[in-house]
Design a protein around this motif. Structure first.
Motif, mmCIF file in Angstrom:
data_model
loop_
_atom_site.group_PDB
_atom_site.id
_atom_site.type_symbol
_atom_site.label_atom_id
_atom_site.label_comp_id
_atom_site.label_asym_id
_atom_site.label_seq_id
_atom_site.Cartn_x
_atom_site.Cartn_y
_atom_site.Cartn_z
ATOM 1 N N PRO A 1 -32.195 4.178 -44.987
ATOM 2 C CA PRO A 1 -32.795 3.180 -44.088
ATOM 3 C C PRO A 1 -31.846 2.041 -43.753
ATOM 4 O O PRO A 1 -32.103 1.281 -42.822
ATOM 5 C CB PRO A 1 -34.001 2.677 -44.894
ATOM 6 C CG PRO A 1 -33.625 2.915 -46.322
ATOM 7 C CD PRO A 1 -32.825 4.188 -46.322
ATOM 8 N N ASN A 2 -30.736 1.928 -44.518
ATOM 9 C CA ASN A 2 -29.761 0.874 -44.254
ATOM 10 C C ASN A 2 -28.583 1.372 -43.421
ATOM 11 O O ASN A 2 -27.578 0.687 -43.301
ATOM 12 C CB ASN A 2 -29.248 0.299 -45.572
ATOM 13 C CG ASN A 2 -30.350 -0.374 -46.374
ATOM 14 O OD1 ASN A 2 -31.141 -1.130 -45.827
ATOM 15 N ND2 ASN A 2 -30.393 -0.078 -47.674
ATOM 16 N N ALA A 3 -28.710 2.578 -42.875
ATOM 17 C CA ALA A 3 -27.611 3.142 -42.094
ATOM 18 C C ALA A 3 -27.317 2.294 -40.869
ATOM 19 O O ALA A 3 -28.218 1.684 -40.283
ATOM 20 C CB ALA A 3 -27.941 4.570 -41.681
ATOM 21 N N LEU A 4 -26.061 2.278 -40.467
ATOM 22 C CA LEU A 4 -25.652 1.519 -39.287
ATOM 23 C C LEU A 4 -25.900 2.304 -38.007
ATOM 24 O O LEU A 4 -26.155 1.728 -36.956
ATOM 25 C CB LEU A 4 -24.173 1.146 -39.400
ATOM 26 C CG LEU A 4 -23.793 0.252 -40.585
ATOM 27 C CD1 LEU A 4 -22.279 0.067 -40.653
ATOM 28 C CD2 LEU A 4 -24.492 -1.094 -40.486
ATOM 29 N N ILE A 5 -25.769 3.622 -38.073
ATOM 30 C CA ILE A 5 -26.052 4.473 -36.915
ATOM 31 C C ILE A 5 -27.492 4.947 -37.017
ATOM 32 O O ILE A 5 -27.858 5.686 -37.935
ATOM 33 C CB ILE A 5 -25.094 5.677 -36.858
ATOM 34 C CG1 ILE A 5 -23.639 5.196 -36.745
ATOM 35 C CG2 ILE A 5 -25.440 6.585 -35.688
ATOM 36 C CD1 ILE A 5 -22.619 6.316 -36.781
ATOM 37 N N ILE A 6 -28.332 4.527 -36.094
ATOM 38 C CA ILE A 6 -29.769 4.845 -36.151
ATOM 39 C C ILE A 6 -30.012 6.280 -35.693
ATOM 40 O O ILE A 6 -30.708 7.043 -36.339
ATOM 41 C CB ILE A 6 -30.575 3.859 -35.287
ATOM 42 C CG1 ILE A 6 -30.209 2.409 -35.662
ATOM 43 C CG2 ILE A 6 -32.059 4.117 -35.439
ATOM 44 C CD1 ILE A 6 -30.390 2.079 -37.125
ATOM 45 N N ASP A 7 -29.469 6.643 -34.555
ATOM 46 C CA ASP A 7 -29.510 8.036 -34.118
ATOM 47 C C ASP A 7 -28.322 8.279 -33.209
ATOM 48 O O ASP A 7 -27.670 7.340 -32.751
ATOM 49 C CB ASP A 7 -30.826 8.380 -33.407
ATOM 50 C CG ASP A 7 -31.067 7.516 -32.180
ATOM 51 O OD1 ASP A 7 -30.259 7.598 -31.231
ATOM 52 O OD2 ASP A 7 -32.050 6.755 -32.168
ATOM 53 N N ASP A 8 -28.006 9.555 -32.963
ATOM 54 C CA ASP A 8 -26.788 9.873 -32.227
ATOM 55 C C ASP A 8 -26.914 11.236 -31.583
ATOM 56 O O ASP A 8 -27.751 12.052 -31.969
ATOM 57 C CB ASP A 8 -25.580 9.851 -33.168
ATOM 58 C CG ASP A 8 -25.765 10.802 -34.340
ATOM 59 O OD1 ASP A 8 -25.396 11.974 -34.201
ATOM 60 O OD2 ASP A 8 -26.297 10.371 -35.398
ATOM 61 N N SER A 9 -26.052 11.482 -30.598
ATOM 62 C CA SER A 9 -26.016 12.790 -29.942
ATOM 63 C C SER A 9 -24.650 12.993 -29.322
ATOM 64 O O SER A 9 -23.917 12.037 -29.052
ATOM 65 C CB SER A 9 -27.093 12.889 -28.856
ATOM 66 O OG SER A 9 -26.848 11.945 -27.829
ATOM 67 N N GLY A 10 -24.306 14.256 -29.124
ATOM 68 C CA GLY A 10 -23.062 14.604 -28.466
ATOM 69 C C GLY A 10 -23.234 15.876 -27.678
ATOM 70 O O GLY A 10 -23.811 16.850 -28.173
ATOM 71 N N VAL A 11 -22.749 15.889 -26.426
ATOM 72 C CA VAL A 11 -22.946 17.058 -25.581
ATOM 73 C C VAL A 11 -21.811 17.165 -24.569
ATOM 74 O O VAL A 11 -21.273 16.164 -24.107
ATOM 75 C CB VAL A 11 -24.305 16.979 -24.850
ATOM 76 C CG1 VAL A 11 -24.352 15.773 -23.923
ATOM 77 C CG2 VAL A 11 -24.601 18.263 -24.081
ATOM 78 N N GLU A 12 -21.419 18.387 -24.254
ATOM 79 C CA GLU A 12 -20.380 18.643 -23.259
ATOM 80 C C GLU A 12 -21.012 18.745 -21.881
ATOM 81 O O GLU A 12 -22.029 19.426 -21.700
ATOM 82 C CB GLU A 12 -19.638 19.932 -23.591
ATOM 83 C CG GLU A 12 -18.506 20.267 -22.619
ATOM 84 C CD GLU A 12 -17.766 21.538 -22.999
ATOM 85 O OE1 GLU A 12 -16.878 21.951 -22.240
ATOM 86 O OE2 GLU A 12 -18.096 22.125 -24.054
ATOM 87 N N ASP A 13 -20.407 18.061 -20.881
ATOM 88 C CA ASP A 13 -20.946 18.149 -19.527
ATOM 89 C C ASP A 13 -20.198 19.196 -18.717
ATOM 90 O O ASP A 13 -19.273 19.859 -19.208
ATOM 91 C CB ASP A 13 -20.935 16.777 -18.844
ATOM 92 C CG ASP A 13 -19.526 16.229 -18.623
ATOM 93 O OD1 ASP A 13 -18.559 17.024 -18.604
ATOM 94 O OD2 ASP A 13 -19.393 14.996 -18.463
ATOM 95 N N ALA A 14 -20.581 19.345 -17.454
ATOM 96 C CA ALA A 14 -20.014 20.393 -16.601
ATOM 97 C C ALA A 14 -18.532 20.195 -16.335
ATOM 98 O O ALA A 14 -17.809 21.150 -16.051
ATOM 99 C CB ALA A 14 -20.786 20.455 -15.282
ATOM 100 N N SER A 15 -18.050 18.968 -16.443
ATOM 101 C CA SER A 15 -16.641 18.692 -16.169
ATOM 102 C C SER A 15 -15.759 18.893 -17.394
ATOM 103 O O SER A 15 -14.542 18.723 -17.315
ATOM 104 C CB SER A 15 -16.478 17.255 -15.658
ATOM 105 O OG SER A 15 -16.803 16.321 -16.673
ATOM 106 N N GLY A 16 -16.359 19.227 -18.529
ATOM 107 C CA GLY A 16 -15.582 19.426 -19.740
ATOM 108 C C GLY A 16 -15.463 18.211 -20.620
ATOM 109 O O GLY A 16 -14.812 18.267 -21.666
ATOM 110 N N MET A 17 -16.062 17.101 -20.217
ATOM 111 C CA MET A 17 -16.054 15.906 -21.051
ATOM 112 C C MET A 17 -17.106 16.053 -22.152
ATOM 113 O O MET A 17 -18.203 16.553 -21.918
ATOM 114 C CB MET A 17 -16.358 14.665 -20.225
ATOM 115 C CG MET A 17 -15.345 14.381 -19.122
ATOM 116 S SD MET A 17 -13.680 13.999 -19.746
ATOM 117 C CE MET A 17 -13.976 12.396 -20.507
#
Length: 735
Positions: free
Chosen positions: A473-489
């Motif tokens: 509960p003391n974490a600094l990152i509450i939630d996160d996500s990562g995804v690749e888009d159509a341009s490759g980023m």
């Protein structure tokens, strides 16, 4: 010493759509103080050759005087120069001279040969030269005065660095200003020089301008490290006035290529000192109200001050380690714009902020940055990152609050703010109310892709959740996500806790499997718990409220030496706007045999302090990427530091060796490691004119072809609470 296109050049009058006034005809006196008795002699001699063969030199509007203190190890005779009788000069030149342009010879002529070794870092040396030059200029009607100082620069710490007889400390700004004042008074000329210029690093700084505002109408200088080639003197054509000549310096320096390509960083600005005090007064009022609100317990405000500091453009200062992840030369305009966009404060802070930002922009007559340079706005102020301050508190207290030569006396309220904020710890308490979010929605966020670099060292056994709410509960990152888009980023996003002062995204390679055969090959017994993550670099990002966002192009960088199969994986700092930096160690030629005998364990357990005592220096390779055309620019340059902490470009002709420093997260032979000098291949690279160096980029998927036994490509996201030096970063891995 001393990396944009002409389209990015902003002249103050043109910003408002008004044409610059036609310069009043005047006779310009250029007084150039070239202090070359150090490792910049190679470049400063080039500058002398450029100036003395430039179209402007023979102009009837210009009278030119040069003080040249040569490197005492000896060098070629000054080019385009004759002796006092008009005879050609030959042989080595190791002394100091006053030289002036003589139209009868159409060359520079030695006017005074100074006897004995001169310490050019004294007030007397500066004043004696200016006395001599001013007397001649004013008596002949050249009263538009321009004094230029060419050598090392340290911003608030001063200028110079005469290295003869182990003299390496800079001359203070106050001493130089006192010399100018004394010479002006003695000559009975104008009360100020029209332009004081610094062909040197870091000198467009609040901590320097406060000393020169009373002796110069305009200050021409760079807020960042300069490329070794310095100003583009050979392109100067006219000198209707000192200010007109300064405008040419800005335009040619930013737009002209020297050596076939633009080197980075290139920043240059002309500051109108008559408007500097107005900005300082408004900035001080803003600092006063900001501190009052922070002391009142505004938690959100505290967070946004930290995050906008982390997101903004910053340049290495003289106190920073070379290649620092958190440089202390904070670009003022970048931070004001980022803070306004992130906090969007209400009254009274909004009015203070708007007034300070407008006054800041108004005080520049001209400014700009070159291609591949972080988008600075003209001037920096010294503001170390909270984590850097906590790690080196005694040093920073000396610089910011105690040393009379370094402390910026003109900003006591800003110093009070730093004095409270830097040791303030994590934001906590308060009643939940905040000034942030109450202002106008119409903001100009400016550049938010500044240096996002934090401490890269994670813990392999840390929290490895790939998303969702963390257990802690003391974490600094509450939630996160990562995804690749159509341009490759690969796009990352995280919701972060109020205590987060800075975010870092790093990409790398899991080489735990190929590590084991390497250890066996070297005669070591691998252990089951050993691992190696070879990190490839970091990615700049931006903050929006309590959200952090970053995008990675999924590319790794390698150094290739042309004509050979040698290549090495690199760690590359993303400084924003295409600016890239590679940390390294530089060894002079004298260390050739020592470096050639480095063994496997020497790299793994590299003793930096030992090698610095042997003459090695922390350094960095600078290059840039043309983001529009998606190509790497051919502008690789090496910068090293000296004993005084001053940054200098090292020409290839000077020789030496370097090893790239690659950051790692590793546990090898019962040791936790965070750096790997020489990289995975333990590469020692000669720095020489006879070799070509190319930065290559490789898509992440190709890593498995380059190193077939690679376990995985990883991307990590870290959250830091710099107010708590004992708190480990919260992190996510393997999106």
């Amino acid at each position: 010493m001393r990396v944009q296109s002409a389209g990015n050049l902003l002249f103050g009058a043109l910003v408002t759509g008004v044409l610059l006034p036609v310069a009043t005809q005047a006779k310009t006196c250029l007084m150039l103080y070239q202090m070359a008795d150090n490792n910049l002699e190679y470049y400063i001699r080039q500058d002398y050759a450029e100036l003395t063969s430039s179209p402007v030199l023979g102009s009837s509007d210009l009278r030119t005087w040069v003080y040249y203190d040569a490197l005492n190890q000896g060098g070629q005779a000054l080019p385009n120069t004759v002796d006092s009788n008009g005879n050609a000069i030959s042989g080595t030149f190791t002394g100091s001279r006053y030289v002036t342009y003589d139209p009868s010879y159409q060359k520079m002529r030695v006017d005074v040969e100074l006897s004995g070794e001169q310490n050019s870092d004294t007030q007397a040396s500066v004043q004696n030269f200016l006395d001599h030059a001013l007397s001649d200029c004013l008596s002949n009607g050249y009263d538009s005065l321009m004094a230029v100082f060419s050598s090392h620069g340290g911003g608030f710490a001063g200028y110079g660095g005469d290295e003869n007889a182990r003299r390496k400390l800079l001359q203070t700004n106050s001493n130089i200003a006192a010399a100018i004042r004394a010479s002006l008074d003695s000559a009975g000329g104008p009360s100020k020089v029209e332009v004081i210029g610094f062909d040197a690093c870091l000198m467009q700084a609040v901590g320097a301008a406060d000393d020169y505002m009373d002796v110069a109408q305009y200050i021409l200088a760079s807020e960042a490290v300069e490329p070794g080639h310095g100003w583009a003197y050979s392109y100067l054509t006219s000198a209707a006035s000192a200010l007109e000549l300064a405008e040419q310096v800005v335009a040619t320096f930013l737009s002209a290529t020297q050596g076939g390509s633009h080197q980075a960083p290139k920043t240059l600005a002309i500051l109108d000192t008559s408007k500097f005090a107005t900005f300082i007064n408004s900035f001080e009022s803003f600092s006063t109200d900001l501190l009052s609100l922070l002391q009142g317990g505004d938690v959100s405000l505290h967070s946004f001050v930290s995050r906008s500091r982390a997101a903004s453009v910053a340049y290495e200062g003289i106190v920073d380690a070379v290649g620092s992840r958190n440089p202390s030369g904070l670009d003022i305009g970048s931070w004001l714009a980022n803070f306004k966009a992130l906090c969007n404060p209400g009254a009274p802070l909004q009015a203070d902020l708007d007034t300070a930002y407008a006054a800041y922009n108004d005080m520049f007559h001209a400014r700009g940055v070159g291609p591949g340079t972080s988008a600075g706005t003209g001037m920096h102020i010294t503001w170390p990152n909270q984590g850097e301050y906590v790690a080196n508190t005694a040093l920073w207290n000396q610089v910011l609050f105690q040393n009379r030569n370094y402390v910026t006396e003109i900003t006591p309220e800003f110093r009070n703010f730093l004095g409270w904020f830097l040791p303030s710890g994590s934001p906590s308490g308060g009643d939940g109310t905040t000034v942030c979010g109450a202002g106008s929605a119409e903001v100009n966020p400016g550049n938010q892709n500044g240096n996002q670099n934090g401490n890269q060292n994670g813990n392999q056994n840390g929290n490895q959740n790939g998303g969702g709410n963390p257990v802690d509960p003391n974490a600094l990152i509450i939630d996160d996500s990562g995804v690749e888009d159509a341009s490759g980023m690969f796009n990352l996003q995280a919701t972060i806790a109020p205590a987060v002062s800075q975010m870092l995204v790093e990409y790398g390679i899991d080489l735990s499997t190929p590590l084991k055969p390497v250890l066996e090959e070297k005669g070591y017994q691998p252990n089951d718990n050993e691992y190696l993550y070879l990190l490839g670099g970091d990615v700049s990002g931006s903050y929006v409220g309590n959200t952090f966002e970053a995008s990675w192009d999924q590319k790794f960088y390698f150094l290739n030496i042309s004509g050979s199969d040698a290549f090495e994986a690199l760690y590359v700092f993303d400084q924003g706007d295409g600016s890239k930096k590679i940390p390294a160690m530089y060894f002079p030629e004298a260390n050739r045999e020592d470096v050639s005998n480095l063994q496997f364990l020497d790299y793994l357990f590299f003793d930096f302090n030992f090698w610095i005592e042997q003459g090695a220096r922390f350094s960095f390779l600078q290059f840039s990427v043309n983001e529009t055309e998606n190509r790497i620019n051919d502008n690789l340059a090496l910068f090293i530091s000296n004993d005084a902490g001053v940054f200098t470009e090292q020409p290839r002709s000077a020789g030496g060796y370097l090893i790239p420093i690659v950051y790692i997260d590793a546990f090898i032979q019962e040791r936790q490691l965070n750096t790997l000098p020489g990289g995975f291949n333990q590469t020692v690279i000669p720095w020489t004119e006879s070799l070509g160096y190319n930065i290559l980029e490789t898509p992440a998927l190709n890593i498995f072809d380059v190193i077939p036994s690679t376990d995985a490509v990883v991307i990590n996201m870290y959250a830091f609470d710099h107010g708590d030096p004992n708190k480990e970063p919260d992190w996510r891995v393997n999106f």
